[in-house]
Design an enzyme around this catalytic site. Structure first.
Site, PDB file in Angstrom:
ATOM      1  N   GLU A 138      -2.047 -13.730  -9.919  1.00 40.81           N
ATOM      2  CA  GLU A 138      -1.120 -12.216 -10.039  1.00 40.81           C
ATOM      3  C   GLU A 138      -0.713 -12.687  -9.228  1.00 40.81           C
ATOM      4  OE1 GLU A 138      -3.047 -10.053  -7.288  1.00 40.81           O
ATOM      5  OE2 GLU A 138      -5.144  -9.634  -8.448  1.00 40.81           O
ATOM      6  N   ARG A 142       2.789  -3.689 -10.796  1.00 40.92           N
ATOM      7  CA  ARG A 142       1.611  -2.874 -10.777  1.00 40.92           C
ATOM      8  C   ARG A 142       2.171  -1.969 -11.566  1.00 40.92           C
ATOM      9  NH1 ARG A 142      -2.528  -1.657  -7.892  1.00 40.92           N
ATOM     10  NH2 ARG A 142      -1.703  -2.345  -5.861  1.00 40.92           N
ATOM     11  N   ASP A 148       0.711  -1.160  -0.391  1.00 46.54           N
ATOM     12  CA  ASP A 148      -0.370   0.246   0.004  1.00 46.54           C
ATOM     13  C   ASP A 148       1.164   1.132  -0.431  1.00 46.54           C
ATOM     14  OD1 ASP A 148      -1.897  -1.495   0.468  1.00 46.54           O
ATOM     15  OD2 ASP A 148      -2.669  -1.282   2.038  1.00 46.54           O
ATOM     16  N   LEU A 203       4.267  -9.649  -5.231  1.00 37.92           N
ATOM     17  CA  LEU A 203       5.182  -8.068  -4.714  1.00 37.92           C
ATOM     18  C   LEU A 203       5.245  -7.821  -5.662  1.00 37.92           C
ATOM     19  CD1 LEU A 203       7.534 -10.188  -2.003  1.00 37.92           C
ATOM     20  CD2 LEU A 203       5.263  -8.338  -1.187  1.00 37.92           C
ATOM     21  N   GLU A 236      -9.432  -9.072  -0.871  1.00 32.39           N
ATOM     22  CA  GLU A 236      -9.436 -11.058  -0.451  1.00 32.39           C
ATOM     23  C   GLU A 236     -10.489 -11.376   0.131  1.00 32.39           C
ATOM     24  OE1 GLU A 236      -4.250 -10.740  -1.532  1.00 32.39           O
ATOM     25  OE2 GLU A 236      -4.345 -10.445   0.729  1.00 32.39           O
ATOM     26  N   THR A 279      -2.613 -15.530  -5.807  1.00 32.92           N
ATOM     27  CA  THR A 279      -1.303 -14.378  -6.043  1.00 32.92           C
ATOM     28  C   THR A 279      -0.065 -15.314  -5.192  1.00 32.92           C
ATOM     29  OG1 THR A 279      -1.162 -14.308  -3.461  1.00 32.92           O
ATOM     30  CG2 THR A 279      -2.583 -12.652  -4.686  1.00 32.92           C
ATOM     31  N   LYS A 326     -11.163 -12.634  -5.405  1.00 33.71           N
ATOM     32  CA  LYS A 326      -8.983 -13.207  -4.706  1.00 33.71           C
ATOM     33  C   LYS A 326      -8.522 -13.936  -3.885  1.00 33.71           C
ATOM     34  CE  LYS A 326      -5.233 -10.026  -4.344  1.00 33.71           C
ATOM     35  NZ  LYS A 326      -4.467  -8.817  -5.086  1.00 33.71           N
TER      36      LYS A 326
END
Length: 548
Positions: free
Chosen positions: A456, A489, A175, A459, A259, A418, A371
């Protein structure tokens, strides 16, 4: 010789262009690897796109049916050579929409989307934050910055995954900004702190409304489930012209970080740090009442007073506790009762939200996904302690992912998982990790349950090794490959030198079913593609992409 491609950026209206004064909206030069012809830059006229998006020449019902059939066809495409194509999406920044309710740096976003399209990326993912959209009061929604983004994505011929983000941004791994729950929701929490998850010491977690009060009208006369449904219904109504064509997936948030889990490992104020086991989050009055009722129902009233007394603290290891140690309480009659209740409540919560979402979006042509967190630390321990506190009843004796996979498959929801990029050998020995073992277990569960699996990375990784691991995971020798992959990202680092070349390489390999492990040398050392806004008094609204 230089090839110059120009395209109008008139999709940004005059009001918006007035605020685009600074030159730092876009990096001066973005350097990309040379691409094969199959990944040519294609820029469509925005007026043409708008015309096609709103073409009313077909009956609306027929159009819905067409979208439904198109989107719900198998998402892993077979090529003529028999390999399977895995579409790649890229997550947009968490602050794509600002707290002020506008699209953040639209010119930089435009250039970035153009670059991603040139790399062969299928589309992008964005969080539709509850704390931004319904900020001004109950049922007062502001979707306009997201509408601007949708139109921009459409103009570049990309697709969009939208996350219904009913959680707070801030306080968790990765975040980078703070977006709390809506102010009017925070007011209700301040009046009744039991609306949020609570640990054994009474620490409250404001990330997400406790599932214990899902069906209690605690939000100005509406239940949390009703609030989530109204939010999704508003989204559907606002974007109905784009659903199934531009917006192809709705990921339904079901907990912290979006999630399906409890907030058992919060990083805020150093509460938790890797690889702590975390803590059970069942001490708000609504969860305690549910536990008491469950214990009384089986004639064990003494088990309903609270969670396990010997489960330790956030940063301990399994063997430091009575509950999680090798021959601990987790494997007793009481332990099984508690873990079944705790994980069962989470599964029930997820199913209620997904059934609601299914009812809202079932004729829209979009896929739904949910997720699940990749909690890989202490996976080698018998108790799988970190997974248990998060709500996944996965132990040496119990498969915690099969019930989730079956629930998602039952409702036609994609299982999004993930940590696809992680290798066991990269993890510290003392943490007892096995991300590879965990991914194998999840792939087996989704295969057995016949649920689609998407992935996904957990990290931010830019190295070739991480991409190679995802490629390996995505392969489907036994029909358990990935339906799609979303890369975490998009930021400035992604567009730098080798980082960009690795992404281009990865996207191409995924499009070929993982048959190519790396780009040919002639490509990886080729010319660079520069995307930038060229300052010119004669062409103020012209974007230039120069292939040198």
């Amino acid at each position: 010789m230089a090839l110059t491609l120009r395209s109008s950026i008139s999709f940004i209206n005059q009001k918006e262009t007035k605020i685009l004064k600074t030159s730092d909206d876009v990096p001066a030069i973005l350097s990309f690897a040379k691409l094969k012809p199959s990944f040519r830059l294609r820029v469509k006229n925005s007026m043409q796109e708008a015309h096609h998006a709103r073409d009313n020449s077909f009956n609306s019902e027929a159009r819905r049916n067409e979208k439904w059939e198109k989107v719900h066809a198998p998402s892993v495409a077979h090529s003529q050579s028999g390999s399977k194509r895995v579409p790649v999406y890229v997550m947009l920044p968490l602050d794509t929409v600002t707290m002020g309710g506008s699209l953040n740096k639209p010119r930089a976003m435009n250039a970035s989307l153009m670059a991603l399209k040139s790399a062969g990326v299928e589309g992008v993912m964005v969080d539709a934050w509850w704390g931004l959209v319904e900020k001004d009061g109950p049922l007062k929604y502001n979707w306009e910055p997201y509408a601007e983004l949708v139109q921009m994505v459409q103009m570049h011929g990309l697709k969009l995954q939208v996350v219904m983000s009913f959680h707070q941004c801030g306080g968790n791994v990765g975040d980078t900004c703070s977006i709390p729950l809506p102010p009017w929701v925070q007011e209700e929490i301040s009046k009744n702190p039991d609306l949020v998850y609570t640990d054994r010491s009474g620490r409250r977690n404001p990330e997400y409304i406790s599932l214990g009060c899902d069906s209690v009208p605690i939000l100005r006369g509406r239940t949390p489930l009703q609030v989530y449904a109204d939010y999704m219904r508003s989204f559907r109504d606002r974007f109905q012209d784009y659903l199934g064509s531009v917006i192809v997936e709705i990921q339904v948030g079901m907990g912290p970080c979006g999630e399906l889990r409890y907030p058992s490992y919060p990083e805020t104020n150093g509460t938790w740090r890797f690889p702590g086991i975390g803590e059970f989050q069942c001490y708000d009055k609504y969860m305690k009442a549910s536990l008491a009722a469950a214990a009384e129902a089986i004639g064990k009233k003494e088990w309903g007073g609270g969670g396990p007394h010997d489960s330790g603290q956030y940063n301990q290891f399994p063997e430091d506790t009575g509950f999680f140690k090798r021959e601990g309480t987790w494997n007793t009659e009481y332990g099984r009762f508690f873990l079944e209740w705790y994980s069962g409540k989470l599964l029930e919560h997820g199913e209620k939200i997904l059934v609601s979402a299914q009812g809202i979006f079932h004729t829209s042509g979009v896929k739904l996904s949910g997720k699940v967190a990749g909690i890989h630390w202490h996976y080698r321990a018998r108790s799988h302690a970190a997974e248990l506190t998060a709500g996944y009843y996965n132990t040496r004796n119990n498969d915690g992912y099969m019930p989730i996979a079956r629930m998602l498959a039952k409702h036609g929801v994609v299982f999004n998982f993930t940590c696809m990029e992680m290798k066991d050998r990269e993890q510290p020995d003392f943490a007892n990790c096995s991300p590879e073992g965990l991914v194998r277990q999840v792939k087996m569960a989704t295969t057995t349950a016949r649920a689609e699996l998407a992935g996904e990375n957990a990290l931010e990784r830019y190295d070739a090794d991480a991409y190679a691991q995802v490629l390996s995971t995505s392969k489907s020798e036994s029909s358990n490959g990935l339906a799609a992959f979303t890369y975490l990202r998009m930021n400035k680092r992604l567009f730098e030198g080798d980082n960009w070349r690795h992404l281009v390489d990865f996207v191409r390999s995924m499009s070929e079913g993982g048959r190519t492990e790396r780009l040919p040398a002639s490509d990886s050392h080729g010319s660079d593609l520069y995307v930038g806004h060229i300052k010119s008094t004669q062409e103020k609204h012209t974007k230039e992409a120069v292939l040198v």
